[in-house]
Design a protein around this motif. Structure first.
Motif, PDB file in Angstrom:
ATOM      1  N   GLU A  56      12.066  -1.094  -8.308  1.00 31.00           N
ATOM      2  CA  GLU A  56      11.451  -0.215  -7.498  1.00 31.00           C
ATOM      3  C   GLU A  56      10.640   1.034  -7.890  1.00 31.00           C
ATOM      4  O   GLU A  56      10.510   1.998  -7.158  1.00 31.00           O
ATOM      5  CB  GLU A  56      12.461   0.167  -6.387  1.00 31.00           C
ATOM      6  CG  GLU A  56      12.990  -0.583  -5.456  1.00 31.00           C
ATOM      7  CD  GLU A  56      11.785  -0.866  -4.240  1.00 31.00           C
ATOM      8  OE1 GLU A  56      10.971  -0.324  -4.177  1.00 31.00           O
ATOM      9  OE2 GLU A  56      11.914  -2.027  -3.557  1.00 31.00           O
ATOM     10  N   PRO A  70      16.889   3.702  -0.569  1.00 29.30           N
ATOM     11  CA  PRO A  70      17.434   3.727   0.402  1.00 29.30           C
ATOM     12  C   PRO A  70      18.132   5.079   0.953  1.00 29.30           C
ATOM     13  O   PRO A  70      18.609   5.620  -0.148  1.00 29.30           O
ATOM     14  CB  PRO A  70      18.554   2.673   0.447  1.00 29.30           C
ATOM     15  CG  PRO A  70      17.922   1.643  -0.607  1.00 29.30           C
ATOM     16  CD  PRO A  70      17.086   2.608  -1.537  1.00 29.30           C
ATOM     17  N   ASP A  77      20.997   5.882   1.922  1.00 28.19           N
ATOM     18  CA  ASP A  77      22.576   6.375   1.751  1.00 28.19           C
ATOM     19  C   ASP A  77      22.560   6.620   0.075  1.00 28.19           C
ATOM     20  O   ASP A  77      23.453   7.143  -0.522  1.00 28.19           O
ATOM     21  CB  ASP A  77      23.253   5.336   2.095  1.00 28.19           C
ATOM     22  CG  ASP A  77      22.711   3.859   1.756  1.00 28.19           C
ATOM     23  OD1 ASP A  77      21.641   3.665   0.993  1.00 28.19           O
ATOM     24  OD2 ASP A  77      23.300   2.782   2.009  1.00 28.19           O
ATOM     25  N   ARG A 118      18.743  14.995   0.491  1.00 28.01           N
ATOM     26  CA  ARG A 118      18.542  14.579   1.779  1.00 28.01           C
ATOM     27  C   ARG A 118      18.489  15.642   2.988  1.00 28.01           C
ATOM     28  O   ARG A 118      17.829  15.772   3.678  1.00 28.01           O
ATOM     29  CB  ARG A 118      19.542  13.758   2.235  1.00 28.01           C
ATOM     30  CG  ARG A 118      19.541  12.861   3.551  1.00 28.01           C
ATOM     31  CD  ARG A 118      20.659  11.969   3.914  1.00 28.01           C
ATOM     32  NE  ARG A 118      22.043  12.085   3.058  1.00 28.01           N
ATOM     33  CZ  ARG A 118      22.723  11.368   2.696  1.00 28.01           C
ATOM     34  NH1 ARG A 118      22.212  10.139   2.690  1.00 28.01           N
ATOM     35  NH2 ARG A 118      23.783  11.702   2.014  1.00 28.01           N
ATOM     36  N   ARG A 136      15.433   6.026   7.172  1.00 30.32           N
ATOM     37  CA  ARG A 136      16.215   4.875   6.382  1.00 30.32           C
ATOM     38  C   ARG A 136      15.727   4.859   5.005  1.00 30.32           C
ATOM     39  O   ARG A 136      16.616   4.350   4.201  1.00 30.32           O
ATOM     40  CB  ARG A 136      15.821   3.671   7.040  1.00 30.32           C
ATOM     41  CG  ARG A 136      16.759   3.665   8.271  1.00 30.32           C
ATOM     42  CD  ARG A 136      16.721   1.996   9.104  1.00 30.32           C
ATOM     43  NE  ARG A 136      15.480   1.310   9.175  1.00 30.32           N
ATOM     44  CZ  ARG A 136      14.648   1.486  10.015  1.00 30.32           C
ATOM     45  NH1 ARG A 136      14.680   2.476  10.875  1.00 30.32           N
ATOM     46  NH2 ARG A 136      13.352   0.882  10.018  1.00 30.32           N
ATOM     47  N   LEU A 137      14.582   5.241   4.475  1.00 34.08           N
ATOM     48  CA  LEU A 137      14.281   5.230   3.311  1.00 34.08           C
ATOM     49  C   LEU A 137      13.687   6.715   3.007  1.00 34.08           C
ATOM     50  O   LEU A 137      13.266   7.582   3.645  1.00 34.08           O
ATOM     51  CB  LEU A 137      13.081   4.353   3.230  1.00 34.08           C
ATOM     52  CG  LEU A 137      13.073   2.760   3.434  1.00 34.08           C
ATOM     53  CD1 LEU A 137      11.902   2.116   3.274  1.00 34.08           C
ATOM     54  CD2 LEU A 137      14.222   2.281   2.035  1.00 34.08           C
ATOM     55  N   ARG A 190      10.470   5.658   7.942  1.00 27.18           N
ATOM     56  CA  ARG A 190      11.092   4.732   8.803  1.00 27.18           C
ATOM     57  C   ARG A 190      12.170   5.370   9.368  1.00 27.18           C
ATOM     58  O   ARG A 190      13.406   4.710   9.211  1.00 27.18           O
ATOM     59  CB  ARG A 190      11.594   3.618   8.178  1.00 27.18           C
ATOM     60  CG  ARG A 190      10.083   2.517   7.523  1.00 27.18           C
ATOM     61  CD  ARG A 190      10.647   1.050   7.512  1.00 27.18           C
ATOM     62  NE  ARG A 190       9.799   0.417   7.919  1.00 27.18           N
ATOM     63  CZ  ARG A 190       9.569  -0.981   7.796  1.00 27.18           C
ATOM     64  NH1 ARG A 190      10.388  -1.720   6.944  1.00 27.18           N
ATOM     65  NH2 ARG A 190       8.590  -1.622   8.455  1.00 27.18           N
ATOM     66  N   TYR A 214       5.567   4.384   6.420  1.00 27.63           N
ATOM     67  CA  TYR A 214       5.584   3.466   5.629  1.00 27.63           C
ATOM     68  C   TYR A 214       4.252   2.597   5.780  1.00 27.63           C
ATOM     69  O   TYR A 214       3.566   2.346   6.777  1.00 27.63           O
ATOM     70  CB  TYR A 214       6.666   2.596   6.183  1.00 27.63           C
ATOM     71  CG  TYR A 214       7.019   1.407   5.268  1.00 27.63           C
ATOM     72  CD1 TYR A 214       7.617   1.662   4.051  1.00 27.63           C
ATOM     73  CD2 TYR A 214       7.095   0.181   5.675  1.00 27.63           C
ATOM     74  CE1 TYR A 214       7.859   0.674   2.937  1.00 27.63           C
ATOM     75  CE2 TYR A 214       7.447  -0.955   5.085  1.00 27.63           C
ATOM     76  CZ  TYR A 214       7.971  -0.677   3.666  1.00 27.63           C
ATOM     77  OH  TYR A 214       8.325  -1.857   2.743  1.00 27.63           O
TER      78      TYR A 214
END
Ligand SMILES: Cc1cc2nc3c(=O)[nH]c(=O)nc-3n(C[C@H](O)[C@H](O)[C@H](O)COP(=O)(O)OP(=O)(O)OC[C@H]3O[C@@H](n4cnc5c(N)ncnc54)[C@H](O)[C@@H]3O)c2cc1C
Length: 385
Positions: A273, A192, A194, A201, A224-225, A221, A108
């Motif tokens: 975003e 994100p 999820d 993924r 998580r992202l 991260r 990041y």
């Protein structure tokens, strides 16, 4: 050595290159002041891949371990067929570690910037100056005076332009020369994890190159992202900057015909975003240094992002500028050592990135990644300076 020990350096631009330079110089005993035009000195929250060559420099600067703890190791780089998703090539972190010794990190940008900035501030809490936009400079036999748009001025022995792709320092030194639109628009988003479709993924990092277009996704991260970058050829749009808002509909439209799960990924981007901008390119310069003023990072060798090396090069430059000052007996010698060590590599990677951009978006051509080209073998800590 007396001249260097007391040398005061002004760095224009508090981005990744500016912070790496300040830290490298401080760790070798030099006084540095960084002047940044933004109100607040920070980075945008996008992703960047940091490869072995730059990680060697970050280790020398004492920040690699902290960065690794905040980031994601890229387990496998997948190259996939843009329309079917079929895996055409898979390069694991073990393959990369075996060949170049250190794995690549999905980082990041704001984390990279803050680990560098915290280390710089720990060395000197008063060395960063926000709201200080470079306007012009004058130099004489004893130093350089910089004028800022806000009317202030500052003097030092040396000035380093680390003010990015549209560098005002570069335009001041070489007024004839200007950036040009590279004929490519970039989209960027953070999603994100999820919300990311399972098949995307599971593959971790995916590079899909279709005719005239290119999509790249990788985790950040600690997973998580998901970072998503799209590059599209265009003859018309030119605006630059990392923060122009766009919509997921225009992003999806530009990638019509790509594998359905990647289009689902675009569809799941949270509101607000998506950002887009026009990529800039410049011809390599004959020289980077004029008197007591030099440049580094995108200011010296702006490059299109097709080998993912621009930030890595800025970090290498910063480390080596510090090494050059530490090993020279005069300022002139230090700047010469820096330019001799860095210009051939900066120019080579700049031109290779341009070539890779053309190859990538023509499916009949075979791509050559930064690793295939041996760029990750470079050791900025050990190369002669
Ligand atoms: C889509 C995309 C993906 C990328 N992915 C990767 C990747 O995976 N890996 C990688 O290594 N690189 C990547 N890059 C390249 C990387 O982002 C840049 O090369 C890197 O940020 C250059 O760092 P820099 O410090 O030279 O310039 P910048 O990051 O642009 O920093 C310049 C700083 O100078 C300041 N400034 C500008 N003008 C002035 C002025 N007049 N006075 C004072 N301050 C000023 C700016 O506000 C900024 O803070 C990517 C680039 C793009 C576009």
């Amino acid at each position: 050595m007396t001249e260097q020990v007391n040398a005061k350096v002004i760095v224009i631009g508090g981005g990744i290159g500016g912070m790496a330079t300040a830290l490298s110089l401080q760790r070798r005993g030099f006084r540095v002041h960084v002047y940044e035009r933004a109100k607040e000195i920070r980075e945008v929250g996008a992703g960047v891949v940091i490869t072995a060559n730059a990680r060697r420099a970050l280790r020398d600067l004492g920040v690699d371990e902290k960065l690794e703890a905040l980031s994601s190791t890229i387990d496998i780089f997948h190259t996939c067929h843009y329309a079917t998703g079929e895996v055409l090539r898979a390069v694991s972190k073990e393959d990369i570690s075996r060949k170049v010794g250190i794995a690549s990190l999905g980082v990041y940008r704001a984390d990279l910037h803050s680990v560098l900035m915290e280390a710089v501030l720990a060395n000197d809490p008063d060395c960063l100056h926000a709201q200080s936009e470079f306007a012009s400079l004058t130099q004489d036999a004893t130093g350089v005076t910089v004028q800022f748009v806000n009317g202030a001025s500052a003097r030092a022995d040396v000035v380093v332009g680390a003010d990015g792709n549209a560098s005002a320092v570069r335009s001041f030194l070489f007024p004839e020369e200007a950036p040009k639109f590279a004929g490519q628009i970039a989209f960027r988003s953070l999603i994100p994890m999820d919300l990311v479709p399972d098949s995307v993924r599971a593959r971790g990092s995916i590079m899909s190159a279709g005719p005239g277009r290119y999509l790249l996704s990788y985790p950040l991260r600690g997973g998580r992202l998901m970072n998503l970058i799209g590059l599209v050829q265009s003859g018309t749009w030119e605006e630059e900057g990392w923060t122009t808002p766009a919509t997921k509909e225009e992003f999806a439209q530009a990638f019509e015909g790509f594998e359905p799960d990647l289009l689902t990924l675009i569809d799941r981007i949270p509101k607000g975003e998506v950002f887009k901008w026009g990529l800039r390119d410049r011809e390599p310069l004959q020289q980077w240094t004029v008197g007591r003023v030099t440049m580094l990072g995108d200011a010296a060798h702006p490059m299109t992002p097709f080998l993912g090396q621009g930030a890595c090069m800025a970090i290498e430059d910063g480390l080596i500028l510090g090494r050059a000052f530490a090993s020279a007996s005069t300022i002139t010698e230090a700047l010469q050592r820096y330019e001799v060590a860095r210009k051939p590599r900066g120019t080579m990677v700049q031109l290779a990135s341009r070539e890779e951009g053309q190859t990538l978006q023509d499916p009949s051509k075979k791509r050559r990644t930064a690793q295939d080209r041996g760029l990750m073998d470079y050791d900025p800590v050990a190369v002669p300076v």
